[in-house]
Write a protein that holds these residues in place. Structure first.
Motif, PDB file in Angstrom:
ATOM      1  N   ASN A 106      -8.549 -31.189   0.734  1.00 15.60           N
ATOM      2  CA  ASN A 106      -8.764 -32.227  -0.262  1.00 15.60           C
ATOM      3  C   ASN A 106      -9.085 -33.551   0.425  1.00 15.60           C
ATOM      4  OD1 ASN A 106      -8.480 -34.205  -2.279  1.00 15.60           O
ATOM      5  ND2 ASN A 106      -7.029 -32.942  -3.401  1.00 15.60           N
ATOM      6  N   PRO A 107     -10.295 -34.102   0.234  1.00 11.99           N
ATOM      7  CA  PRO A 107     -10.670 -35.340   0.928  1.00 11.99           C
ATOM      8  C   PRO A 107      -9.752 -36.515   0.606  1.00 11.99           C
ATOM      9  CG  PRO A 107     -12.595 -34.288  -0.060  1.00 11.99           C
ATOM     10  CD  PRO A 107     -11.388 -33.578  -0.595  1.00 11.99           C
TER      11      PRO A 107
ATOM     12  N   LEU B 257      -9.012 -37.730   4.284  1.00  8.66           N
ATOM     13  CA  LEU B 257      -9.966 -38.720   4.776  1.00  8.66           C
ATOM     14  C   LEU B 257      -9.514 -40.113   4.379  1.00  8.66           C
ATOM     15  CD1 LEU B 257     -13.357 -36.958   3.996  1.00  8.66           C
ATOM     16  CD2 LEU B 257     -11.891 -36.739   6.003  1.00  8.66           C
ATOM     17  N   ASN B 258      -9.777 -41.086   5.243  1.00  6.99           N
ATOM     18  CA  ASN B 258      -9.317 -42.433   4.924  1.00  6.99           C
ATOM     19  C   ASN B 258     -10.192 -43.056   3.840  1.00  6.99           C
ATOM     20  OD1 ASN B 258     -11.513 -44.011   6.134  1.00  6.99           O
ATOM     21  ND2 ASN B 258     -10.677 -43.436   8.124  1.00  6.99           N
ATOM     22  N   SER B 259      -9.634 -44.021   3.147  1.00  2.00           N
ATOM     23  CA  SER B 259     -10.288 -44.592   1.972  1.00  2.00           C
ATOM     24  C   SER B 259     -11.580 -45.311   2.328  1.00  2.00           C
ATOM     25  CB  SER B 259      -9.333 -45.551   1.251  1.00  2.00           C
ATOM     26  OG  SER B 259      -8.881 -46.558   2.140  1.00  2.00           O
ATOM     27  N   ALA B 260     -11.648 -45.893   3.522  1.00  2.00           N
ATOM     28  CA  ALA B 260     -12.865 -46.603   3.926  1.00  2.00           C
ATOM     29  C   ALA B 260     -14.050 -45.650   4.028  1.00  2.00           C
ATOM     30  CB  ALA B 260     -12.634 -47.303   5.265  1.00  2.00           C
TER      31      ALA B 260
ATOM     32  N   ARG C 184     -10.243 -33.047  10.405  1.00  4.54           N
ATOM     33  CA  ARG C 184      -9.476 -32.950  11.650  1.00  4.54           C
ATOM     34  C   ARG C 184      -9.637 -34.197  12.532  1.00  4.54           C
ATOM     35  NH1 ARG C 184      -7.367 -27.895  12.555  1.00  4.54           N
ATOM     36  NH2 ARG C 184      -8.201 -26.198  11.275  1.00  4.54           N
ATOM     37  N   PHE C 185     -10.575 -35.076  12.198  1.00  2.00           N
ATOM     38  CA  PHE C 185     -10.683 -36.338  12.911  1.00  2.00           C
ATOM     39  C   PHE C 185      -9.569 -37.278  12.466  1.00  2.00           C
ATOM     40  CE2 PHE C 185     -15.472 -36.117  13.943  1.00  2.00           C
ATOM     41  CZ  PHE C 185     -15.208 -35.782  15.261  1.00  2.00           C
ATOM     42  N   ASN C 186      -9.026 -38.049  13.417  1.00  2.00           N
ATOM     43  CA  ASN C 186      -8.003 -39.027  13.037  1.00  2.00           C
ATOM     44  C   ASN C 186      -8.667 -40.282  12.472  1.00  2.00           C
ATOM     45  OD1 ASN C 186      -8.845 -40.677  15.221  1.00  2.00           O
ATOM     46  ND2 ASN C 186      -7.421 -39.652  16.628  1.00  2.00           N
TER      47      ASN C 186
ATOM     48  N   ARG D 116     -20.227 -40.029  -1.252  1.00  2.37           N
ATOM     49  CA  ARG D 116     -19.956 -39.316  -2.494  1.00  2.37           C
ATOM     50  C   ARG D 116     -19.359 -37.955  -2.146  1.00  2.37           C
ATOM     51  NH1 ARG D 116     -24.679 -39.167  -6.827  1.00  2.37           N
ATOM     52  NH2 ARG D 116     -22.997 -38.030  -7.849  1.00  2.37           N
ATOM     53  N   VAL D 117     -18.347 -37.556  -2.894  1.00  7.60           N
ATOM     54  CA  VAL D 117     -17.708 -36.259  -2.664  1.00  7.60           C
ATOM     55  C   VAL D 117     -18.315 -35.235  -3.618  1.00  7.60           C
ATOM     56  CG1 VAL D 117     -15.554 -34.951  -2.729  1.00  7.60           C
ATOM     57  CG2 VAL D 117     -15.556 -37.311  -1.892  1.00  7.60           C
TER      58      VAL D 117
END
Length: 428
Positions: free
Chosen positions: A125-126, A130-133, A98-100, A139-140
């Motif tokens: 789904n990350p 979630l951003n790539s950085a 939920r974070f931008n 690790r997921v």
């Protein structure tokens, strides 16, 4: 009842099995930044707490739902100060998806510096949320819904634990009734413990000696409004519609109607399901059974007129029919091939004999000249008449399969194509 050791955690046998990479690193206190991806109540927060305990680190939790960037910066500054004093911080971010992007980026330098051990928890789904950085620095770990058997173990522990659980209250509950609670929890241990606690509060005294029994009547009150896990916009939604589509395509009517029922039960928009089923009628049944499309439209209209629950049956009948009837994606492939040629060849001129000639000028310019009226030809088809732009030559896109109505279409088209080929090869 939150577990205080890895051995006390229920479920996650693959992720936390003895000898697994994550377990070895946690027990050695060598914790890395990570994202925990799993459904509600599977143990994400508990695992984060255990990581802090095993790493002898401070634990701080924030929620992406309740926290903004100023609070995030304050927490990170406090973690940096502790780090300068030689103590690490496990920063647990609940609902991190939920974070931008800007809020997610705020963690990056602190993760690289090592001032925080970042643990993000998400039900989404990350790779999408979630951003790539951030993902490149973490690790997921995928966590699974807890099984019924494992939830029963957690319930037994709660009943026997007088300090943290319900032990000492004189509760009696049979194994079948514990399984009813575990099944109603739908993979969520937290929900199971809540249901058990509610049941214990309304359980009636049986013998005047303080013994309280959780009966089936008790559970009927507690579980009356049970609901299943279903995220109308998340991975579960898309996984289930994928399962429905693939069950129809795989001619498995039983699986198809099951997934339809699951989605309706979870609150999926029936109009969306009607639209997707109509697509299946076009894409996967196609001309092997043209009745499927008509039935899809009729079922959709029936739902619009009747609503739920009567209209649900129309959708169920449609799903069963689509899964049971003959399948062909030949029309789907033909259209895709034609579109590919449109992109490759660009704007080709329409052959003169196929052009429209509604005026004298257009006729004088040669529009329609040489066109053969097929109804006047032998067999009703002018075999030597080209249908494509000259630069492309004749193409074959539609290859009927030998199933359903397309068996007949294939026989007819194969013969016509053989005759056209002979006509083009014949000397003038």
């Amino acid at each position: 009842m939150r577990p205080r050791t890895l051995d006390a955690m229920v479920g996650q046998r693959r992720l936390l099995a003895p000898g697994s990479a994550l377990r070895q690193s946690v027990e050695a206190g060598q914790v890395h930044s990570m994202v925990l991806w799993g459904p509600p109540g599977c143990g994400k927060t508990t695992l984060a707490l255990l990581l802090a305990n095993y790493a002898d680190a401070s634990f701080h939790a924030i929620s992406a739902v309740l926290s903004g960037l100023p609070e995030v910066r304050k927490v990170l500054a406090e973690a940096a100060q502790r780090f300068s004093q030689g103590r690490r911080t496990v920063l647990f971010v609940d609902e991190v998806h939920r974070f931008n992007k800007a809020q997610q980026d705020a963690f990056l330098p602190h993760i690289e510096r090592g001032s925080i051990l970042f643990v993000g928890a998400t039900t989404e789904n990350p790779s999408f949320e979630l951003n790539s950085a951030l993902l490149s620095r973490c690790r997921v770990h995928v966590m699974e819904a807890v099984s019924v058997d494992d939830i029963v173990v957690a319930l037994h522990r709660a009943l026997g634990d007088a300090e943290h659980g319900l032990g000492g209250r004189g509760l009696e509950v049979s194994e079948p009734h514990l399984r009813m609670i575990a099944e109603a929890a739908d993979g969520d241990v937290r929900r199971a413990l809540t249901l058990l606690e509610i049941a214990s509060e309304i359980a009636s005294e049986q013998d005047g000696k303080g013994r309280r029994q959780i009966t089936e009547a008790t559970l009927h009150q507690v579980l009356a409004d049970r609901t299943r896990r279903f995220d109308k916009g998340g991975d579960q939604f898309y996984d289930q519609i994928s399962a429905l589509h693939k069950s129809v395509r795989g001619s498995n009517p039983d699986a198809a109607v099951y997934w339809l029922a699951r989605m309706l039960d979870g609150g999926c928009d029936p109009g969306y399901l009607a639209r997707r089923l109509t697509r299946m009628a076009i894409e996967d049944v196609g001309l092997a059974d043209p009745r499927a499309l008509a039935m899809a439209i009729e079922s959709w209209e029936a739902y619009d007129r009747l609503g739920s629950p009567e209209g649900d049956l129309a959708l169920a009948q449609l799903a069963l029919y689509l899964a049971s009837t003959a399948k062909s994606n030949a029309a789907y492939r033909a259209f895709a091939a034609a579109r590919s040629d449109v992109e490759e060849y660009g704007t080709q001129d329409v052959p003169m004999h196929l052009r429209n000639a509604p005026t004298r000028l257009m006729k004088d310019l040669g529009h329609g000249r040489g066109y053969q009226y097929d109804h006047d030809a032998d067999g009703g088809v002018a075999l030597d008449q080209a249908g494509f732009p000259e630069a492309m030559g004749e193409r074959i896109y539609y290859e009927p399969v030998e199933r359903g109505l397309e068996i007949r279409l294939k026989q007819k088209l194969d013969e016509l194509r053989r005759q056209r080929k002979r006509s083009r090869q014949a000397p003038p």
